[in-house]
Design a protein around this motif. Structure first.
Motif, PDB file in Angstrom:
ATOM      1  N   PHE A 214      -0.693  11.291  -8.584  1.00 36.39           N
ATOM      2  CA  PHE A 214      -0.603  10.048  -7.813  1.00 36.39           C
ATOM      3  C   PHE A 214      -1.985   9.549  -7.433  1.00 36.39           C
ATOM      4  N   ARG A 215      -2.094   8.247  -7.261  1.00 37.78           N
ATOM      5  CA  ARG A 215      -3.310   7.624  -6.749  1.00 37.78           C
ATOM      6  C   ARG A 215      -2.884   6.623  -5.681  1.00 37.78           C
ATOM      7  N   TYR A 216      -3.694   6.497  -4.614  1.00 32.53           N
ATOM      8  CA  TYR A 216      -3.322   5.607  -3.514  1.00 32.53           C
ATOM      9  C   TYR A 216      -3.770   4.177  -3.791  1.00 32.53           C
ATOM     10  N   TRP A 217      -2.824   3.253  -3.682  1.00 31.80           N
ATOM     11  CA  TRP A 217      -3.050   1.812  -3.811  1.00 31.80           C
ATOM     12  C   TRP A 217      -3.077   1.236  -2.402  1.00 31.80           C
ATOM     13  N   ASP A 218      -4.165   0.548  -2.000  1.00 33.34           N
ATOM     14  CA  ASP A 218      -4.301   0.078  -0.621  1.00 33.34           C
ATOM     15  C   ASP A 218      -3.723  -1.307  -0.384  1.00 33.34           C
ATOM     16  N   GLY A 219      -2.991  -1.810  -1.359  1.00 36.05           N
ATOM     17  CA  GLY A 219      -2.405  -3.145  -1.254  1.00 36.05           C
ATOM     18  C   GLY A 219      -3.186  -4.190  -2.011  1.00 36.05           C
ATOM     19  N   GLU A 220      -4.442  -3.851  -2.352  1.00 33.30           N
ATOM     20  CA  GLU A 220      -5.290  -4.779  -3.096  1.00 33.30           C
ATOM     21  C   GLU A 220      -5.944  -4.132  -4.303  1.00 33.30           C
ATOM     22  N   THR A 221      -6.257  -2.837  -4.186  1.00 36.55           N
ATOM     23  CA  THR A 221      -6.956  -2.159  -5.278  1.00 36.55           C
ATOM     24  C   THR A 221      -6.671  -0.669  -5.227  1.00 36.55           C
ATOM     25  N   TRP A 222      -6.923   0.018  -6.337  1.00 34.57           N
ATOM     26  CA  TRP A 222      -6.814   1.464  -6.364  1.00 34.57           C
ATOM     27  C   TRP A 222      -7.952   2.078  -5.558  1.00 34.57           C
ATOM     28  N   THR A 223      -7.664   3.131  -4.822  1.00 33.87           N
ATOM     29  CA  THR A 223      -8.698   3.860  -4.098  1.00 33.87           C
ATOM     30  C   THR A 223      -9.052   5.127  -4.870  1.00 33.87           C
ATOM     31  N   GLY A 224     -10.011   5.867  -4.375  1.00 35.48           N
ATOM     32  CA  GLY A 224     -10.390   7.127  -4.997  1.00 35.48           C
ATOM     33  C   GLY A 224      -9.576   8.300  -4.502  1.00 35.48           C
TER      34      GLY A 224
ATOM     35  N   ALA B 126       0.847  -1.194   0.000  1.00 33.87           N
ATOM     36  CA  ALA B 126       0.000   0.000   0.000  1.00 33.87           C
ATOM     37  C   ALA B 126       0.879   1.240   0.000  1.00 33.87           C
ATOM     38  N   ASP B 127       0.595   2.158  -0.910  1.00 39.48           N
ATOM     39  CA  ASP B 127       1.416   3.362  -1.026  1.00 39.48           C
ATOM     40  C   ASP B 127       0.843   4.241  -2.127  1.00 39.48           C
ATOM     41  N   TRP B 128       1.428   5.420  -2.295  1.00 41.48           N
ATOM     42  CA  TRP B 128       1.083   6.313  -3.398  1.00 41.48           C
ATOM     43  C   TRP B 128       1.885   5.898  -4.630  1.00 41.48           C
ATOM     44  N   TYR B 129       1.213   5.792  -5.790  1.00 44.80           N
ATOM     45  CA  TYR B 129       1.854   5.446  -7.046  1.00 44.80           C
ATOM     46  C   TYR B 129       1.337   6.379  -8.142  1.00 44.80           C
ATOM     47  N   GLN B 130       2.032   6.367  -9.281  1.00 42.82           N
ATOM     48  CA  GLN B 130       1.570   7.159 -10.420  1.00 42.82           C
ATOM     49  C   GLN B 130       0.141   6.765 -10.767  1.00 42.82           C
ATOM     50  N   ASP B 131      -0.716   7.768 -10.946  1.00 41.17           N
ATOM     51  CA  ASP B 131      -2.124   7.509 -11.233  1.00 41.17           C
ATOM     52  C   ASP B 131      -2.257   6.846 -12.603  1.00 41.17           C
ATOM     53  N   PRO B 132      -2.769   5.615 -12.663  1.00 42.30           N
ATOM     54  CA  PRO B 132      -2.879   4.933 -13.956  1.00 42.30           C
ATOM     55  C   PRO B 132      -3.879   5.588 -14.907  1.00 42.30           C
TER      56      PRO B 132
ATOM     57  N   GLY C  68      -8.371   8.425   4.986  1.00 39.95           N
ATOM     58  CA  GLY C  68      -7.733   7.206   5.474  1.00 39.95           C
ATOM     59  C   GLY C  68      -6.312   6.956   5.026  1.00 39.95           C
ATOM     60  N   PRO C  69      -6.003   7.048   3.725  1.00 40.64           N
ATOM     61  CA  PRO C  69      -4.643   6.770   3.283  1.00 40.64           C
ATOM     62  C   PRO C  69      -3.598   7.703   3.877  1.00 40.64           C
ATOM     63  N   LEU C  70      -4.022   8.879   4.278  1.00 38.40           N
ATOM     64  CA  LEU C  70      -3.084   9.860   4.830  1.00 38.40           C
ATOM     65  C   LEU C  70      -2.737   9.585   6.285  1.00 38.40           C
ATOM     66  N   ILE C  71      -3.584   8.821   6.977  1.00 37.23           N
ATOM     67  CA  ILE C  71      -3.366   8.578   8.411  1.00 37.23           C
ATOM     68  C   ILE C  71      -3.140   7.110   8.723  1.00 37.23           C
ATOM     69  N   GLY C  72      -3.135   6.261   7.699  1.00 37.61           N
ATOM     70  CA  GLY C  72      -2.876   4.846   7.923  1.00 37.61           C
ATOM     71  C   GLY C  72      -4.042   4.100   8.532  1.00 37.61           C
ATOM     72  N   GLU C  73      -5.257   4.570   8.280  1.00 32.98           N
ATOM     73  CA  GLU C  73      -6.457   3.905   8.812  1.00 32.98           C
ATOM     74  C   GLU C  73      -7.626   4.180   7.871  1.00 32.98           C
ATOM     75  N   GLU C  74      -8.070   3.143   7.150  1.00 33.42           N
ATOM     76  CA  GLU C  74      -9.122   3.330   6.162  1.00 33.42           C
ATOM     77  C   GLU C  74     -10.436   2.653   6.544  1.00 33.42           C
ATOM     78  N   ASN C  75     -10.545   2.176   7.779  1.00 33.54           N
ATOM     79  CA  ASN C  75     -11.804   1.611   8.237  1.00 33.54           C
ATOM     80  C   ASN C  75     -12.804   2.760   8.434  1.00 33.54           C
ATOM     81  N   PRO C  76     -13.912   2.752   7.695  1.00 37.24           N
ATOM     82  CA  PRO C  76     -14.860   3.868   7.806  1.00 37.24           C
ATOM     83  C   PRO C  76     -15.344   4.116   9.229  1.00 37.24           C
TER      84      PRO C  76
END
Length: 225
Positions: A21-31, A9-15, A209-217
Motif C-alpha cells: 500500500f501507499r498513502y494518497w493524501d487526497g492530491e498526490t502520492w506520499t512516500g 485521502a487513504d491507503w491504496y494499492q501501491d502503483p 503523518g498519515p497514521l495520525i491524520g496530521e501531515e503538517n511538518p
C-alpha cells in the motif's frame, strides 16, 4: 483529474508495485508505504515501475492533468486497500508473543538486552508516546493505523534521542534492532535510519503523518518538544 474528482485521502494499492500500500493524501502520492502492516518511507515516483502509461492507468487509477498518478476512484477499491493495512497493524509486525506486553515499544525495550536502568529510561520514553501524539492530534487514536503510529512515533523519538545523546547510541540501537515493527529497515542500521528521518521535518511528517491524520511538518515536530 480535478481536485473535486480526486479520491479521498487513504491507503491504496501501491502503483509502483514495490509495496503493498501507499498513502494518497487526497492530491498526490506520499512516500509513506506499508506492507503487511509494517510502514516505511519510500519516495514516490511519477508513474508505476516497469510499465507503460496505459498499464499504470489500469493498475493504479487515472493520471491527472498534472501528471500525478491517482488511485482508483471506486469505493470498493479504497476499502479493499485500506482495511488489510489497518487489521495487520495490531500487533505491529505480528511478532509479539504470548506473555509479552501488548505495546510493541515495550516489547522492543524488553528484548533489547540493555541494563535495567537503561530499560527503565526507554520505558519512560515509550510512556510519553501517547501524550506526545495527542499534542499533535487529539483524535489520533481513532485512526485505523493507531498501533503503527505508536511504533513509528517511538522510532522517531529513538532517532531524536540518538542525536541528543550520542553516548547512548549503542543502547538505543539495541532497542531499534529489537523492535518488531522495524523489520523493513535495514538490519544493523535501523537507528541510523530513524535518526535521519527524525532529523528531516518533511520525512518525519510523511512517515508518521498519515497514521495520525496530521501531515503538517510543524505539527508533527511537536513530537520532539
Amino acid at each position: 483529474m480535478s481536485q473535486s474528482e480526486a479520491p479521498a485521502a487513504d491507503w491504496y494499492q501501491d502503483p509502483s508495485g514495490r509495496f503493498q500500500f501507499r498513502y494518497w493524501d487526497g492530491e498526490t502520492w506520499t512516500g509513506h508505504v506499508s506492507t503487511d502492516g509494517e510502514t516505511e518511507w519510500d519516495p514516490p515516483t511519477d508513474e508505476p515501475d516497469g510499465g507503460s502509461e496505459d498499464a499504470g492507468v489500469e493498475d493504479a487509477g487515472a493520471a491527472g492533468t498534472d501528471g500525478q498518478w491517482a488511485p482508483e476512484e471506486a469505493a470498493a477499491s479504497a476499502e479493499a486497500a485500506a482495511q488489510p493495512a489497518a487489521e495487520s497493524a495490531e500487533p505491529v509486525g505480528g511478532a509479539i508473543e504470548e506473555g509479552e506486553p501488548s505495546d510493541a515499544n515495550l516489547v522492543a525495550n524488553s528484548r533489547a538486552g540493555v541494563d535495567d536502568d537503561i530499560q527503565e529510561w526507554v520505558d519512560e520514553v515509550a510512556a510519553q508516546v501517547d501524550p506526545r501524539l495527542s499534542r499533535i492530534n487529539r483524535a489520533w487514536t481513532s485512526q485505523p493505523q493507531a498501533e503503527a503510529a505508536r511504533a513509528c512515533a517511538y522510532g522517531l523519538l529513538l532517532g531524536h534521542l540518538a542525536h541528543l545523546h550520542p553516548h547512548m547510541r549503542g543502547e538505543l540501537s539495541q532497542v531499534a534492532e529489537a523492535h518488531p515493527s522495524f523489520t523493513t529497515l535495514e538490519a544493523g542500521s535501523r537507528l541510523e535510519t530513524l535518526e535521519q528521518i527524525a532529523g528531516d521535518p518533511q520525512r518525519s511528517a510523511a512517515w508518521l503523518g498519515p497514521l495520525i491524520g496530521e501531515e503538517n511538518p510543524d505539527q508533527v515536530r511537536m513530537l520532539f518538544d
